[in-house]
Design an enzyme around this catalytic site. Structure first.
Site, PDB file in Angstrom:
ATOM      1  N   HIS A   1      -0.745 -44.179  -0.467  1.00 21.59           N
ATOM      2  CA  HIS A   1      -1.005 -44.803  -1.751  1.00 21.59           C
ATOM      3  C   HIS A   1      -1.946 -44.264  -2.397  1.00 21.59           C
ATOM      4  CE1 HIS A   1      -2.200 -48.385  -4.307  1.00 21.59           C
ATOM      5  NE2 HIS A   1      -0.790 -48.602  -4.527  1.00 21.59           N
TER       6      HIS A   1
ATOM      7  N   ARG B   1      -2.989   3.045   8.887  1.00 22.46           N
ATOM      8  CA  ARG B   1      -3.401   1.682   8.034  1.00 22.46           C
ATOM      9  C   ARG B   1      -2.135   0.899   8.290  1.00 22.46           C
ATOM     10  NH1 ARG B   1      -8.170   2.464   4.558  1.00 22.46           N
ATOM     11  NH2 ARG B   1      -8.494   4.608   4.741  1.00 22.46           N
TER      12      ARG B   1
ATOM     13  N   MET C   1      -5.152  -7.316   9.117  1.00 18.21           N
ATOM     14  CA  MET C   1      -4.528  -6.678  10.086  1.00 18.21           C
ATOM     15  C   MET C   1      -5.280  -5.105  10.340  1.00 18.21           C
ATOM     16  SD  MET C   1      -0.321  -6.935   9.229  1.00 18.21           S
ATOM     17  CE  MET C   1      -0.746  -6.525   7.592  1.00 18.21           C
TER      18      MET C   1
ATOM     19  N   SER D   1      18.743 -39.618 -11.367  1.00 12.42           N
ATOM     20  CA  SER D   1      17.669 -39.149 -11.173  1.00 12.42           C
ATOM     21  C   SER D   1      17.077 -39.086  -9.822  1.00 12.42           C
ATOM     22  CB  SER D   1      16.612 -40.063 -11.837  1.00 12.42           C
ATOM     23  OG  SER D   1      15.336 -39.485 -11.523  1.00 12.42           O
TER      24      SER D   1
ATOM     25  N   LYS E   1       0.870  -1.224  -0.037  1.00  5.48           N
ATOM     26  CA  LYS E   1       0.155   0.110   0.094  1.00  5.48           C
ATOM     27  C   LYS E   1       0.708   1.451  -0.140  1.00  5.48           C
ATOM     28  CE  LYS E   1      -3.631  -0.302   2.322  1.00  5.48           C
ATOM     29  NZ  LYS E   1      -4.549  -0.498   3.757  1.00  5.48           N
TER      30      LYS E   1
ATOM     31  N   TYR F   1      16.097 -32.127 -16.489  1.00  2.00           N
ATOM     32  CA  TYR F   1      14.927 -32.449 -16.809  1.00  2.00           C
ATOM     33  C   TYR F   1      14.145 -32.539 -15.291  1.00  2.00           C
ATOM     34  CZ  TYR F   1      15.817 -37.531 -16.080  1.00  2.00           C
ATOM     35  OH  TYR F   1      15.955 -38.789 -15.369  1.00  2.00           O
TER      36      TYR F   1
ATOM     37  N   CYS G   1      12.399 -37.541 -10.256  1.00  9.21           N
ATOM     38  CA  CYS G   1      11.350 -38.089 -10.627  1.00  9.21           C
ATOM     39  C   CYS G   1      10.333 -38.226  -9.458  1.00  9.21           C
ATOM     40  CB  CYS G   1      11.453 -39.285 -11.272  1.00  9.21           C
ATOM     41  SG  CYS G   1      12.528 -40.615 -10.318  1.00  9.21           S
TER      42      CYS G   1
ATOM     43  N   ARG H   1      -3.501  -1.149  -6.549  1.00 13.09           N
ATOM     44  CA  ARG H   1      -2.498  -2.258  -6.471  1.00 13.09           C
ATOM     45  C   ARG H   1      -2.834  -3.147  -7.790  1.00 13.09           C
ATOM     46  NH1 ARG H   1      -5.355  -5.170  -1.598  1.00 13.09           N
ATOM     47  NH2 ARG H   1      -7.426  -5.452  -2.969  1.00 13.09           N
TER      48      ARG H   1
ATOM     49  N   GLY I   1      -7.865  -7.369   5.020  1.00 11.81           N
ATOM     50  CA  GLY I   1      -8.450  -7.426   6.223  1.00 11.81           C
ATOM     51  C   GLY I   1      -8.009  -8.061   7.453  1.00 11.81           C
TER      52      GLY I   1
HETATM   53  C1  PEP Z   1      11.293 -41.361  -5.097  1.00  6.72           C
HETATM   54  O1  PEP Z   1      11.564 -41.891  -4.129  1.00  6.72           O
HETATM   55  O2  PEP Z   1      11.110 -40.102  -5.033  1.00  6.72           O
HETATM   56  C2  PEP Z   1      10.635 -42.021  -6.268  1.00  6.72           C
HETATM   57  C3  PEP Z   1      10.502 -41.390  -7.430  1.00  6.72           C
HETATM   58  O3  PEP Z   1      10.547 -43.228  -6.127  1.00  6.72           O
HETATM   59  P1  PEP Z   1       9.275 -44.098  -5.335  1.00  6.72           P
HETATM   60  O4  PEP Z   1       8.213 -42.888  -5.072  1.00  6.72           O
HETATM   61  O5  PEP Z   1       8.548 -45.058  -6.428  1.00  6.72           O
HETATM   62  O6  PEP Z   1       9.826 -44.609  -4.259  1.00  6.72           O
END
Ligand code: PEP
Ligand code: MG
Length: 905
Positions: free
Chosen positions: A457, A97, A108, A788, A28, A876, A856, A341, A106
């Site tokens: 899971h 303010r 603070m 990875s 502000k 990646y 991954c 803003r 709102g």
């Molecule tokens: C991990 O552990 O990040 C992974 C990709 O393997 P998983 O989730 O299959 O254990």
């Protein structure tokens, strides 16, 4: 505690700041300064910095220099306005303010009309020529000050106000006259004295100092803390305080107050959007005491102010190069700007506005990328429940995988599959899921569990499939045996009853709530053309922004996918390969028995036979996968989970065997199975016989998988394809493990090459998902062609948190206590897990400069984490197919950061 220095300046006049000083002056304050410098009509004032707030919060008292600085700025303000704060015959009044770097609407405190007192109320009345107005302003001050600064229960003032209206026989505040308000002021002062043991402060400067302190304190109010946690705003930023001379919108019909947007925040269209309320102060608009009129009506009410406002809106849009929202007041025909803003907007409007601004030549493509977020894109991709529809809430759980799903309740996977085959849409409801439920999950529209967190899971698998999931809905009692679920209110859902689940909010409803499909997914699926002339406006905008992102990003984006269907979808969504194919997902259903035979094998022959039976099945899986991803890399991870997951549940089997024994019918195979289950039972399977350890302990297992990969690659090659398989070893802790597996893999590959009469290029690498692997990454890189990062396991092992349990147990307490703002399983913990990733990446590349690096774990599709992986130089990220567009966008945003031509916000 922040340190103060002699040179530190704690107070800035509005003429001294600018919009880039948000860290110091708050949003502000910085924008009031910017508007002042643009020559717009802003009531004069000054801002106390966030640094002063930090000193106060850290030490419990204001920095010593603050009082004098405030005095100097107040004096300058008084000079400019030609009157003194609280001056008896003509008082200068100010507002105090809050205003942090990030908008916390709102959350603070704010106090208006500071400077009014018994001594100056008559002066205000004669200056305004309106006695009622003066007494109303004074009662508002005591009410606001009493509540926010002195901590008096606000209800007491409200009750007194209601009583005054009742006594007079009126229903609205405006019907109370000067005499009524004067009496109310006396009553309010009495409340203050009674509740606080002191009189309402009559000294204007004391009022101001106390109000400043209250605003500082409000940074740590419960509402503010909760809001920061939800919005992920750091807790140590502090708030600035803006002291601004008061202007009044409640001085008669030629006064008023309003809000305006330079564009429609819902669609992005340019036009006149906003509301106006005649003869009112700002809080009257919020309180909804009277109805506002559309902003366009201001043209009729006050033509000159309207024309000036339109011009200011245009100036602001061109200056900020973005949608602005504005608060203004008209005091007796004079327009004043109280705030501006860069305005909040819906996800769809964000994409549309970004491309509109590019078309207007106001911003370039790199800047357009900073105007949208991956979270907004994700929001646009999920089907939603129709907001206008009526719905009966049954309960709520954790929003684990977004989307809206409707179907009949089923309580086991068998029924889910059976019913879905006959055309029913079903919601699979379980206490928790396990790999056995996979078929059922695939067959269902959505999954609801009463236990488990965001990495349970059910949650992980559902996200992988892009299926709606609500997990850990503990208030819903699931009884799979009786096939029913009981909600807290006592409503019982029987098998076959229709339920609706919202994976974006965690809410569970009774009956069917109508769903709206996403046009953005239709576009990513390739069913609509985003470049077509007649494409939907939103889809066109998304298409253009994605083109900017893909054009500039450095990170590649791959998919976590283990079947041809997911691979094909991932490819449509823009995946540049598969970064993780979890082969254990290929051993479910009927193949599970074969794995069971492998585990139970007493002799080499039996084992070989089991492996031989598995080989062609594995091979054909890979052939399909390599075909779907022809020309792109496919990283196949060898078997990872503990073996007991392929065997029956120990308790169930024990009961079965005991019962059979009692009937003297015990079957030898069952007994053998029970023995094996006992042998393999582990207290801590996640830290037990899994990953590479399995490959080293079960002879022939990894060799079979490597052979399947190599034979599938050879077959595709011979068929004229371009397979690019990579072999990945999980849960490696030391280079020695990898060396043993590598030696065996190379032997198998050579055999396949010879048999197929063709050379194969099959890089072998490892996951880095244990702290030891990260710490010895330099050595591991000697035997690995790529890394990875398995950040799921790495987070689990670095923190010592069980990924399956903690989110549903103590994480809520941790989040509430602010130990972390977001689960480290969701967004990478930069300081802990992240620093290991950074160090391992550097050490790995020091050994092998061309080492390919990816991630991954679930973090690969998380917006904040993608930025981190860009910063540490990974090649990646790999994520579930549905998160690929988000990862592409965020990778593009990370690469474009700081490159925009007008980083104006
Ligand atoms: C991990 O552990 O990040 C992974 C990709 O393997 P998983 O989730 O299959 O254990
Ligand atoms: Mg892992």
């Amino acid at each position: 505690m922040p340190e103060t220095t002699d040179q530190q300046k704690f107070v800035y006049d509005f003429t001294e700041g600018n919009k880039d000083l948000k860290d110091l002056l708050g949003g502000k304050g910085a924008n009031l300064a910017e508007m002042t410098n643009l020559g717009l009509p802003v009531p004069p004032g000054f801002t106390i910095t966030t640094e002063a707030c930090k000193v106060y919060l850290g030490s419990g008292s204001e920095p010593t220099a603050l009082r004098d600085e405030v005095s100097a700025h107040l004096e300058a303000l008084e000079k400019r306005m030609g009157k003194k704060l609280g001056q008896a015959d003509d008082p200068l009044l100010v507002s105090v303010r809050s205003g942090a770097k990030f908008s916390m609407p709102g959350m603070m405190d704010t106090v208006l009309n500071i400077g009014l007192s018994d001594a100056s109320v008559a002066g205000l009345a004669s200056q305004a020529g309106d006695e009622r107005f003066a007494w109303d302003s004074y009662r508002r001050l005591i009410q606001m000050f009493g509540k926010t600064v002195l901590g008096v229960d606000g209800e007491l003032f409200e009750e007194a106000l209601d009583e005054a209206k009742r006594a007079k026989g009126v229903t609205t505040d405006v019907e109370l006259g000067a005499a009524d308000l004067k009496r109310l002021v006396e009553e309010f002062k009495g409340i203050v004295a009674e509740e606080t043991g002191r009189d309402f402060p009559q000294e204007p400067r004391e009022q101001m100092d106390l109000a400043i302190r209250a605003v500082f304190d409000s940074w740590n109010g419960d509402r503010a803390k909760l809001y920061r946690r939800q919005e992920r705003i750091p807790g140590d930023l502090g708030t600035a305080v803006n002291i601004c001379s008061m202007v009044f919108g409640n001085l008669g019909p030629d006064s008023g107050t309003g809000v305006a947007f330079t564009r429609d925040p819902a669609s992005g269209h340019q036009g006149v959007y906003g509301d106006y309320l005649q003869n009112a102060q700002g809080e009257d608009v919020v309180a909804g005491i009277r109805n506002t009129v559309p902003l366009a009506d201001l043209e009729r009410i006050d033509k000159a102010s309207y024309a000036q406002l339109m011009q200011i809106m245009e100036t602001l849009e061109t200056h900020y190069k973005d949608l602005c929202d504005i608060e203004f007041t008209i005091e007796r025909g004079k327009l004043w700007m109280l705030q501006t803003r860069v305005g909040k907007r819906t996800a769809g409007a964000a994409f549309r506005i970004a491309t509109q601004l590019v078309d207007q030549g106001l911003i370039d493509e790199a800047e357009a990328l900073q105007r949208v977020t991956g979270a907004q894109l994700a929001q646009l991709m999920f089907p939603r429940f129709d907001e206008k529809a009526k719905a009966d809430l049954l309960g709520r759980g954790i929003a684990a995988s977004p989307g809206a799903a409707v179907g009949r309740a089923v309580f086991d996977s068998y029924t889910a599959v059976k019913w879905s085959r006959s055309g029913e849409k079903v919601i699979l409801i379980r206490r928790e899921t396990n790999p056995d439920d996979l078929d059922g999950m695939i067959a269902s529209e959505g999954i609801l569990t009463s236990r488990g967190g965001k990495t349970s899971h059910a949650a992980v698998v559902a996200r992988g499939m892009g299926k709606t999931c609500v997990c850990g809905a503990e208030e819903l009692e699931v009884d799979t045996k009786q096939r029913k679920m009981t909600a807290p209110g006592g409503v019982v859902i029987q098998e076959g009853d229709v339920v609706s689940i919202d994976g974006s909010t965690g809410k569970v409803y009774l009956g069917e709530v109508p769903v709206v499909p996403s046009p953005v997914v239709e576009y990513f699926e390739g069913r609509t053309d985003g470049a077509a002339q007649d494409a939907d406006e939103l889809v066109k905008a998304v298409h253009r922004v994605m083109t900017y992102a893909d054009g500039g990003r450095r990170l590649q984006v791959r998919a976590n996918a283990d079947n041809a269907e997911d691979a094909a979808r991932a490819r449509r969504f823009g995946a540049q390969g598969i970064g993780l194919c979890r082969t254990e997902h290929m051993f479910l259903g009927e193949r599970r028995e074969m794995v069971e035979r492998l585990i139970l094998a007493d002799h080499e022959d039996e084992r070989d036979e089991a492996l031989k039976a598995l080989l062609p099945l594995q091979k054909s899986d890979f052939v399909e996968l390599f075909e779907a991803m022809d020309g792109l890399p496919v990283t196949v991870r060898l078997l990872d989970p503990p073996l007991h997951e392929f065997l029956p549940d120990i308790t169930e089997l024990s009961v079965r065997v005991a019962l059979a024994e009692a009937r003297e019918e015990a079957h030898e195979n069952e007994l053998r199975l029970l023995q094996a289950v006992h042998k393999l039972h582990e207290q801590n399977p996640m830290l037990g016989l899994r990953g590479v350890r399995l490959g080293l302990v079960i002879p022939g297992l990894f060799a079979m998988q490597v052979r399947a990969i190599a034979e599938a690659a050879a077959e595709r090659l011979n068929a004229g394809g371009d397979p690019r398989a990579e072999i990945m070893i999980p849960l490696v802790g030391t280079v020695q493990e990898l060396e043993i597996v590598r030696e065996e893999a190379e032997r198998v590959i050579a055999e396949v090459e010879q048999a197929a009469g063709t050379g194969l290029r099959l890089p072998l690498g490892t996951m880095i998902e244990l702290p030891r692997a990260a710490l010895t990454a330099g050595q591991i890189a000697e035997a690995a062609e790529f890394f990875s990062f398995g950040t799921n396991d790495l987070t689990q092992t670095v923190w010592g948190f069980s990924r399956d349990d903690v989110e549903a147990s103590f994480f809520t307490a941790y989040l509430e206590k602010g130990i972390f703002g977001v689960s480290p399983f969701e967004t990478i913990d930069r300081d802990g897990v992240g620093s290991l990733v950074r160090a391992a990446a550097e050490a790995g590349r020091a050994t092998r400069p061309d080492l390919k690096l990816g991630v991954c774990g679930e973090h690969g599709g998380d917006p904040d984490s993608v930025h981190f992986f860009h910063e540490v130089g990974l090649d990646y990220v790999s994520c579930s197919p549905f998160r690929i567009p988000v990862a592409r966008l965020e990778a593009g945003r990370a690469a474009a950061l700081g490159k925009g031509d007008s980083d104006s916000r």
